[in-house]
Scaffold this motif. Structure first.
Motif, PDB file in Angstrom:
ATOM      1  N   UNK A 147       0.947  -1.261  -0.060  1.00  0.00           N
ATOM      2  CA  UNK A 147       0.108  -0.002   0.013  1.00  0.00           C
ATOM      3  C   UNK A 147       0.685   1.467   0.050  1.00  0.00           C
ATOM      4  N   UNK A 149       0.915   5.327   0.149  1.00  0.00           N
ATOM      5  CA  UNK A 149       0.079   6.450   0.496  1.00  0.00           C
ATOM      6  C   UNK A 149       0.959   7.597   0.563  1.00  0.00           C
ATOM      7  N   UNK A 152       4.552   7.203   0.067  1.00  0.00           N
ATOM      8  CA  UNK A 152       5.196   6.280   0.714  1.00  0.00           C
ATOM      9  C   UNK A 152       4.680   5.068   0.891  1.00  0.00           C
ATOM     10  N   UNK A 153       5.490   3.839   1.136  1.00  0.00           N
ATOM     11  CA  UNK A 153       4.989   2.556   1.317  1.00  0.00           C
ATOM     12  C   UNK A 153       4.301   2.848   2.941  1.00  0.00           C
ATOM     13  N   UNK A 154       3.488   2.066   3.124  1.00  0.00           N
ATOM     14  CA  UNK A 154       2.787   1.829   4.578  1.00  0.00           C
ATOM     15  C   UNK A 154       3.421   0.442   5.104  1.00  0.00           C
ATOM     16  N   UNK A 156       2.567   0.063   8.601  1.00  0.00           N
ATOM     17  CA  UNK A 156       2.002   0.031   9.936  1.00  0.00           C
ATOM     18  C   UNK A 156       2.757  -0.218  11.150  1.00  0.00           C
ATOM     19  N   UNK A 157       2.135  -0.461  12.044  1.00  0.00           N
ATOM     20  CA  UNK A 157       2.720  -0.440  13.418  1.00  0.00           C
ATOM     21  C   UNK A 157       3.791  -1.486  13.767  1.00  0.00           C
ATOM     22  N   UNK A 158       3.772  -2.433  13.080  1.00  0.00           N
ATOM     23  CA  UNK A 158       4.551  -3.686  13.412  1.00  0.00           C
ATOM     24  C   UNK A 158       5.105  -4.102  12.186  1.00  0.00           C
ATOM     25  N   UNK A 160       3.740  -5.292   9.256  1.00  0.00           N
ATOM     26  CA  UNK A 160       2.737  -5.866   8.796  1.00  0.00           C
ATOM     27  C   UNK A 160       1.837  -5.548   7.709  1.00  0.00           C
ATOM     28  N   UNK A 161       1.843  -4.365   7.310  1.00  0.00           N
ATOM     29  CA  UNK A 161       0.771  -3.739   6.588  1.00  0.00           C
ATOM     30  C   UNK A 161       0.767  -4.537   5.221  1.00  0.00           C
ATOM     31  N   UNK A 162      -0.277  -4.513   4.647  1.00  0.00           N
ATOM     32  CA  UNK A 162      -0.216  -4.983   3.104  1.00  0.00           C
ATOM     33  C   UNK A 162      -0.777  -6.196   2.988  1.00  0.00           C
ATOM     34  N   UNK A 163      -1.266  -6.928   4.177  1.00  0.00           N
ATOM     35  CA  UNK A 163      -1.784  -8.382   3.987  1.00  0.00           C
ATOM     36  C   UNK A 163      -2.895  -8.559   3.366  1.00  0.00           C
TER      37      UNK A 163
END
Lengths: 319, 319
Positions: A147, A149, A152-154, A156-158, A160-163
């Protein structure tokens, strides 16, 4: 070759794809190595460094001509520190990849996961057309995503974003997914999932004639899309279902993220318009009209080069 | 009062909430005005400027003490230029809000939509605890949202990001939504949607005794949650359904965005644990384990102040 280049390495369980790129993302040179999996991948940094420095020399360049090295690799990691918690396909566990590569190459290194660098590559020089808001999904053996946005690439907090492969689409009675849960998008839209759906349809609908019956046991997603193009009723039923689910899921994310473009890559995307046309239709049905109007859905353009292009983007933007 | 303050104005169809805040987001002064809707809201910039400059003077401050003015307003707009395409509740159409406010106040102005400034407020000083990845959802008459990623609000390509209320949850036979489509989250989880579900259950299950029957026609979401707490079977059935759908949807977005915190606000969130506990349960069931572990779901803390706090954040970060 240009006097300043971006170095890129996309590390996979089988091969390492390397590249030297210009500041505008043109591939100046690229090559591959078989991944050295001995001793749980312990020697990969040295293997990679040796090959990269040798190739630079052959191009008449030294370390001083390299702005930095961008690296993509599979697994679960802390991108900020380039520390790989676990990369099952390679054998790494608690492996300080960035530190080891910086030592071995003498270059500044930035690490991200393989799905994210592929997404960044497609965003920068592929179907994403350098748009700042871009959703990428890869339909291969599994389903991955990235992702982008605000350019820039997302993570996430750990990290793991993009699943997007593990979004639940079949809420009751869905097939078991590799993640241990049921009904994930991956069970429907991966190459594996599409084959499973066709095998199931062949079994549960013995009365429907289908050219796929002769292929039972050796079915591929490509064969199913090909049969659907030839008006095979059973293949069409599977393709209709798969594309409807995919378009629906993409619309849900578009409603919340309002991307300019959604890029579909991976082996299944080779089906081209046979995939894209019905996905776009399902997407338009499920997205808010203004959201659907402002979003294109495109096939990925860079193939296996997406990773090294995304690695180069990371160097350009973040080193 | 401090020598440099952030000015904030959260413009709604009924009232304008104004505030003067410190650089760390503390509210130093706040007040309200009834929105001047005459002539399609033509005079609002002057009304707002007059009130703000007067209040500054009463606090012993002048324009030179104000870093800038952050503004939230409803409607469809170009945030980069502070240009409102349409704000139905106010009457604006193609209204250059930023330009008009800068002229009227002599301050630098930054404009965003009301859902986004509320999300930014909760992120900064509310339940979001200043986390860089935060999903906010407001369950009121409708369902709105704001997405914060990499410490910035997500606008999307045409300023429409955050429309989580229009994610489809009931794919077949869902209730008609205000957006013209069917089965949106808003039809299930808004105060209006919850009341509709209870009214329908009362009609279709005449044999179930329920304390809600005496309230038919005057039901509220609060009454339904209260009855559920008292073990009213029909109310529990509605609450179970609403919270399961909400938790499920939040999990899908968490799988892709991996937020640190999800903040639930709006009137319905006043139900507190009766809402949050089952939502968290449904969320945990549907999210990837590592995603669920790293994400808190919390009730919004700032109430009606969220907007002005978010406006102040905009000034702090972007002016």
């Amino acid at each position: 070759m240009e006097s300043t280049v971006l170095a890129a390495a996309d590390i996979g369980g089988t091969s390492i794809k390397l590249g030297l790129l210009s500041g505008t993302g043109d591939i100046l040179d690229k090559w591959e190595l078989p991944t050295d999996l001995a001793n749980n991948g312990e020697a990969i940094p040295e293997q990679l460094a040796h090959s990269l420095l040798d190739r630079l020399k052959r191009n008449g360049l030294g370390k001083e001509n390299v702005r930095g090295l961008g690296v993509g690799c599979p697994g679960f990691m802390d991108m900020d520190h380039g520390f790989v918690h676990q990369a099952v396909n390679i054998g790494w566990r608690d492996f300080p990849l960035k530190e080891r590569l910086e030592k071995a190459t003498g270059l500044s290194v930035i690490v991200d996961n393989d799905a994210n660098v592929a997404a960044l590559g497609e965003m920068w020089k592929g179907a994403g057309n350098d748009e700042s808001d871009c959703l990428c999904i890869t339909l291969g053996t599994g389903v991955g995503g990235g992702v982008i946005i605000n350019n820039d690439i997302v993570h996430g907090t750990s990290g793991l974003a993009g699943e997007i492969g593990h979004v639940t689409v079949i809420r009751v009675g869905g097939a078991r997914c590799n993640c241990g849960r049921q009904g994930c998008l991956e069970t429907v839209c991966s190459a594996t999932g599409i084959v499973r759906l066709a095998e199931e349809a062949l079994e549960t609908s013995p009365s429907i004639t289908s050219s796929l019956r002769t292929l039972q046991g050796t079915l591929t997603a490509k064969a199913i899309f090909d049969a659907a193009k030839e008006d095979d009723a059973l293949a069409k039923q599977v393709v209709d279902f798969v594309t409807a689910e995919l378009g629906h899921v993409l619309a849900q994310f578009a409603n919340v993220l309002n991307p300019k473009v959604i890029v579909i890559g991976g082996g299944v995307s080779k089906a081209g318009d046979a995939l894209l046309r019905p996905v776009r239709q399902a997407f338009t049905n499920a997205a808010l009209p203004l959201i659907a109007e402002s979003c294109r859905i495109e096939e990925a353009l860079l193939g296996n080069d997406a990773g090294i292009v995304g690695c180069a983007w990371l160097v350009n933007e973040k080193v």
